[in-house]
Motif scaffolding. Structure first.
Motif, PDB file in Angstrom:
ATOM      1  N   UNK A  99      44.705  46.125  44.889  1.00 14.21           N
ATOM      2  CA  UNK A  99      43.774  45.006  44.726  1.00 14.21           C
ATOM      3  C   UNK A  99      42.627  45.387  43.803  1.00 14.21           C
ATOM      4  N   UNK A 100      42.106  46.592  43.955  1.00 17.30           N
ATOM      5  CA  UNK A 100      41.016  47.051  43.098  1.00 17.30           C
ATOM      6  C   UNK A 100      41.461  47.162  41.648  1.00 17.30           C
ATOM      7  N   UNK A 101      42.667  47.661  41.435  1.00 13.32           N
ATOM      8  CA  UNK A 101      43.216  47.754  40.074  1.00 13.32           C
ATOM      9  C   UNK A 101      43.341  46.368  39.451  1.00 13.32           C
ATOM     10  N   UNK A 102      43.809  45.409  40.226  1.00 19.99           N
ATOM     11  CA  UNK A 102      43.931  44.046  39.734  1.00 19.99           C
ATOM     12  C   UNK A 102      42.569  43.447  39.418  1.00 19.99           C
ATOM     13  N   UNK A 103      41.599  43.699  40.280  1.00 17.69           N
ATOM     14  CA  UNK A 103      40.254  43.157  40.065  1.00 17.69           C
ATOM     15  C   UNK A 103      39.660  43.690  38.764  1.00 17.69           C
ATOM     16  N   UNK A 104      39.782  44.979  38.542  1.00 19.08           N
ATOM     17  CA  UNK A 104      39.238  45.578  37.322  1.00 19.08           C
ATOM     18  C   UNK A 104      39.957  45.046  36.085  1.00 19.08           C
ATOM     19  N   UNK A 154      38.434  38.955  31.216  1.00 22.67           N
ATOM     20  CA  UNK A 154      37.456  37.877  31.109  1.00 22.67           C
ATOM     21  C   UNK A 154      37.276  37.029  32.339  1.00 22.67           C
ATOM     22  N   UNK A 155      37.886  37.404  33.460  1.00 21.32           N
ATOM     23  CA  UNK A 155      37.771  36.599  34.676  1.00 21.32           C
ATOM     24  C   UNK A 155      36.553  37.006  35.499  1.00 21.32           C
ATOM     25  N   UNK A 156      36.052  36.056  36.276  1.00 19.42           N
ATOM     26  CA  UNK A 156      35.066  36.337  37.315  1.00 19.42           C
ATOM     27  C   UNK A 156      35.847  36.535  38.601  1.00 19.42           C
ATOM     28  N   UNK A 157      35.651  37.654  39.269  1.00 19.99           N
ATOM     29  CA  UNK A 157      36.528  38.040  40.374  1.00 19.99           C
ATOM     30  C   UNK A 157      35.767  38.146  41.692  1.00 19.99           C
ATOM     31  N   UNK A 158      36.383  37.605  42.737  1.00 23.61           N
ATOM     32  CA  UNK A 158      35.955  37.865  44.102  1.00 23.61           C
ATOM     33  C   UNK A 158      37.046  38.701  44.772  1.00 23.61           C
ATOM     34  N   UNK A 159      36.705  39.922  45.164  1.00 22.00           N
ATOM     35  CA  UNK A 159      37.628  40.791  45.881  1.00 22.00           C
ATOM     36  C   UNK A 159      37.305  40.682  47.367  1.00 22.00           C
ATOM     37  N   UNK A 178      38.459  27.638  47.731  1.00 20.09           N
ATOM     38  CA  UNK A 178      37.912  26.442  47.078  1.00 20.09           C
ATOM     39  C   UNK A 178      37.301  26.819  45.732  1.00 20.09           C
ATOM     40  N   UNK A 179      36.592  27.933  45.699  1.00 24.36           N
ATOM     41  CA  UNK A 179      35.912  28.406  44.493  1.00 24.36           C
ATOM     42  C   UNK A 179      36.875  28.776  43.381  1.00 24.36           C
ATOM     43  N   UNK A 180      38.032  29.309  43.735  1.00 21.50           N
ATOM     44  CA  UNK A 180      38.915  29.957  42.768  1.00 21.50           C
ATOM     45  C   UNK A 180      39.753  28.981  41.945  1.00 21.50           C
ATOM     46  N   UNK A 181      39.995  29.378  40.698  1.00 23.90           N
ATOM     47  CA  UNK A 181      41.017  28.731  39.863  1.00 23.90           C
ATOM     48  C   UNK A 181      42.369  29.391  40.090  1.00 23.90           C
ATOM     49  N   UNK A 182      42.343  30.672  40.461  1.00 22.74           N
ATOM     50  CA  UNK A 182      43.562  31.447  40.684  1.00 22.74           C
ATOM     51  C   UNK A 182      43.356  32.371  41.875  1.00 22.74           C
ATOM     52  N   UNK A 186      40.210  34.828  42.856  1.00 24.49           N
ATOM     53  CA  UNK A 186      40.022  35.431  44.176  1.00 24.49           C
ATOM     54  C   UNK A 186      41.211  36.338  44.469  1.00 24.49           C
ATOM     55  N   UNK A 187      40.929  37.590  44.775  1.00 22.38           N
ATOM     56  CA  UNK A 187      41.966  38.539  45.199  1.00 22.38           C
ATOM     57  C   UNK A 187      41.737  38.787  46.684  1.00 22.38           C
TER      58      UNK A 187
END
Length: 206
Positions: free
Chosen positions: A22-27, A33-38, A75-79, A8-9
């Motif tokens: 934040x967008x750069x980090x998400x990409x 290999x991460x699943x990302x929530x921005x 809650x969803x996030x590992x990081x 989660x960002x």
């Protein structure tokens, strides 16, 4: 099969620098290999203040499609990577408001044992880059989180110069997010994913 990190960002951005980082980090995290929530946090400023600043109004319009952060995202996030502009050497009131809603989750231990990291942007060269990131890390420690800073672990971090997290100096709004900041953001996102994957895999194996 390799464990897929859930990242989660969560950020607050007024004039858009933090949103771009934040967008750069998400990409970068997705490429790693991460699943990302921005997610952006809710705006607290009055519309009149936003409308009076063209850059602020433009960023508000450009990010209307970005969902607002909720407790469920943590809650969803590992990081979790959080970002905020500097406000008098500290994080913005908007991000602080979001953090202040998390007491119930903290009390239940639901924020512990996750990887956390932070990033910032300031208008002046020595205007609180490090103090803002360190202030944010205080919260991560209270959560029982595992703080993963980028450090000087890559040659580009010596150019960026901030071991605590990614930080951008926008020179009072005259310097857009540049290649140095983008490189630092990529390094930080990849490092967070790397350690979150290792820690999560260890928990699953325990």
């Amino acid at each position: 099969m390799e464990f897929r990190v859930k990242l989660a960002i969560i950020y607050y951005s007024a004039t858009g620098n933090i949103a771009q980082i934040a967008q750069e980090m998400a990409e970068s995290a997705e490429k790693a290999g991460a699943e990302v929530r921005l997610r952006k946090v809710a705006e607290l400023a009055p519309q009149s203040a936003i409308d009076a600043n063209p850059a602020w109004a433009a960023n508000a319009a450009a990010t209307t499609g970005t969902p607002e952060a909720t407790a469920d995202d943590l809650i969803w996030a590992d990081a979790v990577i959080m970002g905020s502009p500097t406000r008098f050497g500290n994080i913005s009131s908007q991000l602080k408001q979001y953090l202040d809603t998390l007491g119930g989750l903290w009390h239940q231990g639901l924020l512990a044992d996750k990887v956390y990291s932070g990033f910032t942007s300031t208008g002046t060269l020595h205007g609180g880059h490090e103090s803002t990131l360190l202030a944010l890390s205080h919260t991560f420690h209270h959560f029982g989180g595992i703080v993963v800073a980028p450090g000087y672990t890559h040659p580009d971090k010596f150019t960026d110069g901030n071991p605590y997290g990614t930080s951008h100096h926008d020179a009072g709004g005259t310097a857009p997010v540049d290649d140095t900041t983008r490189a630092a953001a990529r390094i930080q996102a990849e490092r967070v994913v790397k350690f979150a994957r290792a820690i999560s895999a260890a928990h699953l194996a325990a």
